[in-house]
Each structure stands twice: as structure tokens, then as C-alpha cells.
Design an enzyme around this catalytic site. Structure first.
Site, PDB file in Angstrom:
ATOM      1  N   LYS A 117       0.807  -1.364   0.127  1.00 41.40           N
ATOM      2  CA  LYS A 117      -0.232   0.206  -0.073  1.00 41.40           C
ATOM      3  C   LYS A 117       0.709   1.074  -0.001  1.00 41.40           C
ATOM      4  O   LYS A 117       0.203   2.040  -0.610  1.00 41.40           O
ATOM      5  CB  LYS A 117      -0.844   0.179   1.140  1.00 41.40           C
ATOM      6  CG  LYS A 117      -2.078  -0.922   1.164  1.00 41.40           C
ATOM      7  CD  LYS A 117      -3.203  -0.897   2.182  1.00 41.40           C
ATOM      8  CE  LYS A 117      -4.258  -2.063   2.188  1.00 41.40           C
ATOM      9  NZ  LYS A 117      -5.105  -1.916   3.031  1.00 41.40           N
ATOM     10  N   LYS A 209      -3.426  -9.626  -6.444  1.00 41.96           N
ATOM     11  CA  LYS A 209      -4.813  -9.950  -5.977  1.00 41.96           C
ATOM     12  C   LYS A 209      -5.808  -8.960  -6.397  1.00 41.96           C
ATOM     13  O   LYS A 209      -5.191  -7.847  -6.783  1.00 41.96           O
ATOM     14  CB  LYS A 209      -4.653  -9.988  -4.272  1.00 41.96           C
ATOM     15  CG  LYS A 209      -4.943  -8.679  -3.745  1.00 41.96           C
ATOM     16  CD  LYS A 209      -5.458  -8.705  -2.245  1.00 41.96           C
ATOM     17  CE  LYS A 209      -5.458  -7.465  -1.879  1.00 41.96           C
ATOM     18  NZ  LYS A 209      -5.997  -7.288  -0.812  1.00 41.96           N
ATOM     19  N   LYS A 212      -9.834  -3.989  -4.407  1.00 44.92           N
ATOM     20  CA  LYS A 212     -10.403  -2.371  -4.743  1.00 44.92           C
ATOM     21  C   LYS A 212      -9.623  -1.370  -5.319  1.00 44.92           C
ATOM     22  O   LYS A 212     -10.036  -0.370  -5.946  1.00 44.92           O
ATOM     23  CB  LYS A 212     -11.227  -1.805  -3.357  1.00 44.92           C
ATOM     24  CG  LYS A 212     -11.911  -3.069  -2.556  1.00 44.92           C
ATOM     25  CD  LYS A 212     -12.290  -2.156  -1.159  1.00 44.92           C
ATOM     26  CE  LYS A 212     -12.693  -3.114  -0.242  1.00 44.92           C
ATOM     27  NZ  LYS A 212     -12.026  -3.212   1.110  1.00 44.92           N
TER      28      LYS A 212
HETATM   29  P1  TYM Z   1     -10.367  -5.578   3.169  1.00 53.54           P
HETATM   30  O1  TYM Z   1     -11.369  -4.457   3.275  1.00 53.54           O
HETATM   31  O2  TYM Z   1      -9.117  -5.541   2.283  1.00 53.54           O
HETATM   32  O3  TYM Z   1     -10.947  -6.988   2.557  1.00 53.54           O
HETATM   33  C1  TYM Z   1     -12.138  -7.444   2.986  1.00 53.54           C
HETATM   34  C2  TYM Z   1     -12.037  -8.959   2.955  1.00 53.54           C
HETATM   35  O4  TYM Z   1     -12.228  -9.297   1.512  1.00 53.54           O
HETATM   36  C3  TYM Z   1     -10.827 -10.444   1.541  1.00 53.54           C
HETATM   37  N1  TYM Z   1     -10.612 -10.026  -0.096  1.00 53.54           N
HETATM   38  C4  TYM Z   1     -10.292 -11.070  -0.781  1.00 53.54           C
HETATM   39  N2  TYM Z   1     -10.429 -12.503  -0.826  1.00 53.54           N
HETATM   40  C5  TYM Z   1     -10.267 -13.200  -1.738  1.00 53.54           C
HETATM   41  N3  TYM Z   1      -9.778 -12.485  -3.086  1.00 53.54           N
HETATM   42  C6  TYM Z   1      -9.512 -11.300  -2.972  1.00 53.54           C
HETATM   43  N4  TYM Z   1      -8.869 -10.913  -4.158  1.00 53.54           N
HETATM   44  C7  TYM Z   1      -9.708 -10.426  -1.825  1.00 53.54           C
HETATM   45  N5  TYM Z   1      -9.584  -9.375  -1.629  1.00 53.54           N
HETATM   46  C8  TYM Z   1      -9.902  -9.043  -0.551  1.00 53.54           C
HETATM   47  C9  TYM Z   1      -9.894  -9.886   2.546  1.00 53.54           C
HETATM   48  O5  TYM Z   1      -9.033 -10.860   2.764  1.00 53.54           O
HETATM   49  C10 TYM Z   1     -11.010  -9.538   3.773  1.00 53.54           C
HETATM   50  O6  TYM Z   1     -11.048 -10.824   4.239  1.00 53.54           O
HETATM   51  N6  TYM Z   1      -7.938  -5.366   7.398  1.00 53.54           N
HETATM   52  C11 TYM Z   1      -9.098  -5.894   6.573  1.00 53.54           C
HETATM   53  C12 TYM Z   1     -10.370  -5.653   7.473  1.00 53.54           C
HETATM   54  C13 TYM Z   1     -10.398  -5.957   8.879  1.00 53.54           C
HETATM   55  C14 TYM Z   1     -10.662  -7.068   9.575  1.00 53.54           C
HETATM   56  C15 TYM Z   1     -10.500  -6.696  10.894  1.00 53.54           C
HETATM   57  C16 TYM Z   1     -10.821  -8.137   9.006  1.00 53.54           C
HETATM   58  C17 TYM Z   1     -10.324  -4.830   9.691  1.00 53.54           C
HETATM   59  N7  TYM Z   1     -10.335  -5.383  11.087  1.00 53.54           N
HETATM   60  C18 TYM Z   1     -10.758  -7.730  11.794  1.00 53.54           C
HETATM   61  C19 TYM Z   1     -11.139  -9.287   9.960  1.00 53.54           C
HETATM   62  C20 TYM Z   1     -10.918  -9.057  11.545  1.00 53.54           C
HETATM   63  C21 TYM Z   1      -9.101  -5.498   5.125  1.00 53.54           C
HETATM   64  O7  TYM Z   1      -8.532  -4.321   4.857  1.00 53.54           O
HETATM   65  O8  TYM Z   1      -9.921  -6.017   4.487  1.00 53.54           O
END
Ligand code: TYM
Length: 345
Positions: A117, A209, A212
Site C-alpha cells: 500500500k 490479487k 478495490k
Molecule cells: P479488506 O477490506 O481489504 O477486504 C475485506 C475482506 O475481503 C478479502 N479479500 C479477498 N478475498 C479473496 N480474494 C481477493 N482478491 C480479496 N480481496 C480482499 C480480505 O481478505 C478480507 O477478508 N484489514 C481488513 C479489514 C479488517 C478486518 C478486521 C478483518 C479490519 N479489522 C478484523 C477481519 C477482522 C481489510 O483490509 O480487508
């Protein structure tokens, strides 16, 4: 303290940092829905995470609401699952500070998501990397440890953050259990990562990957994309010249990725998919079928998303507010135990 009397606790969340992608859906939201009966479930909108990188307040306000509506659209039961905005439960940031003081700079500097990032931020023309981007995995650890979560459903990209969370919990358990009546201060949570769908790759560059925030949006399917846009993205998805629908991540990463999407959405195994297309002369039929599968699934979600927007103020917001109040109460005892253990009481 392991949660023995009830179902295991599952907590997870999504950042409202941009529109929801097919990766978010397959790696996280859909598994929440599929496992909702197995767990006592907490699913939040990780809005405080969304400010760890450059953001625009108007867009953030819109995206927060969209994540809630997407949870509804994907079939999360708002009466069963505790859905809330992270920023409404103040203990998340309170615990994050305490955990930050138990995490080293070296650990945070090693986080690959931070490196990626930060690189993207520099690529976008800014030299200003917010400190919050570095400390963000600690906020994630606080989210999880505050609720004594046993399991955390995430995509594969969050594995390293989960390891950090476990390390922080173990480290603090070692140091403070004596002051916590001889009991561990935190539950050490397990990541819950699906075999299929946990790592959906970019359609144009299957070595990264699907995200967004990828620079070229054509490699990312957004849940709200129109059928025409989805068809165009899948048609232009990178493949190879083998012209064989075969799951070979090394030699055919583009096709392997499309097959994973296909498998995740249909429940078919990868070898069944190979068999189905074994006589196809090229990727045309496979891609046409995949377009239909993706559009059918996302069409349903889009219709429900539009329904959710209509009931957001009248029905969903009151539930979110009630849940935030309940969560604040639920974590109160935990917060007090932590303060006591570290010598504040
Ligand atoms: P974030 O918002 O980037 O993504 C949300 C969830 O989607 C999953 N994900 C994917 N899974 C499969 N293929 C992909 N290409 C893909 N892109 C994203 C992510 O693995 C995630 O599960 N840090 C986290 C948010 C968060 C969180 C937490 C999660 C904050 N606190 C506590 C679990 C527990 C994040 O940025 O996810």
C-alpha cells in the site's frame, strides 16, 4: 478465555475504502453468510481502517453505507449477526493504543500489505505515508481480541495480519496472565480461510490479487458492475496460448484464476470444470459460461442492494445503532480486565 458455553465467536469486517469487489464477496462476505449458523457472529464496517490511507470524506460516507447494504444484499441476517460500524464502538481505538505499545516497529515494517500500500501511495504521486497505514494491523488485532473471537473469516491476503494478531495475544498472555487471575488475557484466534475463493486474482495481471484499489479497474470485478462491464472484463481477462481449460497456477495463472471464480460460484470442483471443457477448442465457451454465472449471481445481489438502500435509514440504521450499543457493553468487561492486567487499576 475460551468461549465454552456458546457457539464459537467469529468476528470479521470489510473496509469501506472503495466499492466491494468479487474478491471481497467470495473471500469474505459469502463465507460469513454460509457459516452464520456455526458461530456467534460479529461483522462490522471497518471504517476506521478506511482512513489509514488517503481518503475523501464524502466518498467515505457513501462507501460506509454501501458496505452495510452489501452485507444485506449478500444475505447476512441483520437480526442474527451483530452488524455495526467500528467507529461506533470506542473501545476498538482504545485497545489499539494499548496493543501498539506491545508491538514492535520491526513487526509492522515487515507487513507485506503495508509495503504494497505504501508503494501504491508513492505510485499515486504522494510521498506522505500516513502512520495509520503502518499501525493499521494493530487496530485489526484490537478489533479481534476485544471480542475474544475464536475465528476470523478472511481472504488469504490477511493471513500475515492474523499471525501478528496471534503473536500479540500470546505475548500479552505471557506477560499479564498473572495479573488476570492466572488466566490468559486474550483468546488466540484462528484464521478461517476458505480453500476456494480466498485469493481471487486480478483479471489482467493474475500475479496480483483482485483489489478495490488496483490501478487498472478492468482487472477487478465490482459487485455492482453491470452485465456489459462484467462481460467485457471477463472477455479481456488475461489467458494464454495453451487453449486448454486446465488448473495450472504456474503455467496458466489467468485460466486458473477464472476457474477458481467458476468453482467458487457453482460449487463444482476444479477437475469437474476441466472435464466439462476438455473438448473445447479454445477459451470462448468457458468464458461465455463464466460470464453468465458471474452475472446471474451479481444480478441477484444488485437487486437486493437496491432494496437495502431503500430501507437503510428506516430499518438498518436503528439495528446498527442498537448493535453498537450492545457491543460497547459486551466489550466493557474485557476492557476493564485489560486495564487491570496492565497495571492501570
Ligand atoms: P479488506 O477490506 O481489504 O477486504 C475485506 C475482506 O475481503 C478479502 N479479500 C479477498 N478475498 C479473496 N480474494 C481477493 N482478491 C480479496 N480481496 C480482499 C480480505 O481478505 C478480507 O477478508 N484489514 C481488513 C479489514 C479488517 C478486518 C478486521 C478483518 C479490519 N479489522 C478484523 C477481519 C477482522 C481489510 O483490509 O480487508
Amino acid at each position: 478465555m475460551k468461549n465454552t458455553n456458546h457457539k464459537p465467536i467469529m468476528l470479521s469486517g470489510i473496509q469501506p475504502s472503495n466499492r466491494i469487489t468479487l474478491g471481497n464477496y467470495l473471500g469474505a462476505i459469502r463465507p460469513y453468510v454460509q457459516t452464520a449458523d456455526m458461530f456467534d457472529m460479529y461483522v462490522f464496517v471497518a471504517d476506521l481502517h478506511a482512513i489509514t490511507n488517503t481518503f475523501d470524506p464524502e466518498t467515505l460516507a457513501k462507501n460506509r453505507k454501501e458496505v452495510v447494504c452489501m452485507y444485506y444484499a449478500c444475505g447476512l441476517d441483520f437480526n442474527k449477526v451483530k452488524i455495526f460500524y467500528q467507529s461506533d464502538v470506542k473501545s476498538h481505538t482504545e485497545l489499539a493504543h494499548i496493543l501498539t505499545c506491545h508491538t514492535t516497529l520491526g513487526e509492522l515494517n515487515r507487513m507485506t500489505q503495508f509495503k504494497d500500500k505504501a508503494k501504491k501511495a508513492v505510485g499515486n504521486g504522494t510521498e506522505m505515508i500516513p502512520t495509520g497505514l503502518l499501525t493499521y494491523p494493530v487496530l485489526m488485532a484490537a478489533d479481534i481480541l476485544l471480542y475474544d473471537a475464536d475465528a476470523v473469516i478472511v481472504g488469504a491476503d490477511q493471513k500475515q495480519h492474523m499471525e501478528l494478531t496471534r503473536n500479540i495475544a500470546e505475548r500479552m498472555n505471557k506477560k499479564y496472565s498473572k495479573r488476570n487471575g492466572g488466566k490468559p488475557l486474550f483468546v488466540v484466534p484462528e484464521p478461517y480461510i476458505l480453500k476456494t475463493g480466498a485469493r481471487i486474482m486480478d483479471l489482467l495481471d493474475p500475479s496480483i490479487k483482485m483489489s478495490k484499489s488496483n490501478i487498472n479497474e478492468k482487472g477487478t470485478i465490482f459487485v455492482m458492475d453491470s452485465p456489459e462491464v462484467i462481460a467485457d472484463k471477463i472477455k479481456k481477462a488475461k489467458t494464454d496460448s495453451f487453449n486448454k481449460v486446465k488448473y495450472d497456477k504456474e503455467k496458466q495463472p489467468g485460466i486458473a484464476n477464472l476457474m477458481e471464480i467458476y468453482a467458487a460460484l457453482t460449487g463444482m470442483t476444479l477437475s469437474d470444470i476441466e472435464k466439462t471443457y476438455k473438448d473445447a477448442p479454445n477459451y470462448g465457451v468457458f468464458k461465455t459460461d463464466l460470464i453468465k454465472i458471474v452475472c446471474d449471481e451479481l444480478n441477484k445481489l444488485q437487486a437486493r442492494f437496491n432494496e437495502a438502500l431503500k430501507i437503510y435509514d428506516s430499518k438498518l440504521v436503528p439495528i446498527l445503532e442498537k448493535n453498537a450499543k450492545e457491543c460497547s457493553k459486551i466489550v466493557q468487561a474485557k476492557t476493564e480486565a485489560i486495564y487491570k492486567a496492565i497495571g492501570m487499576k
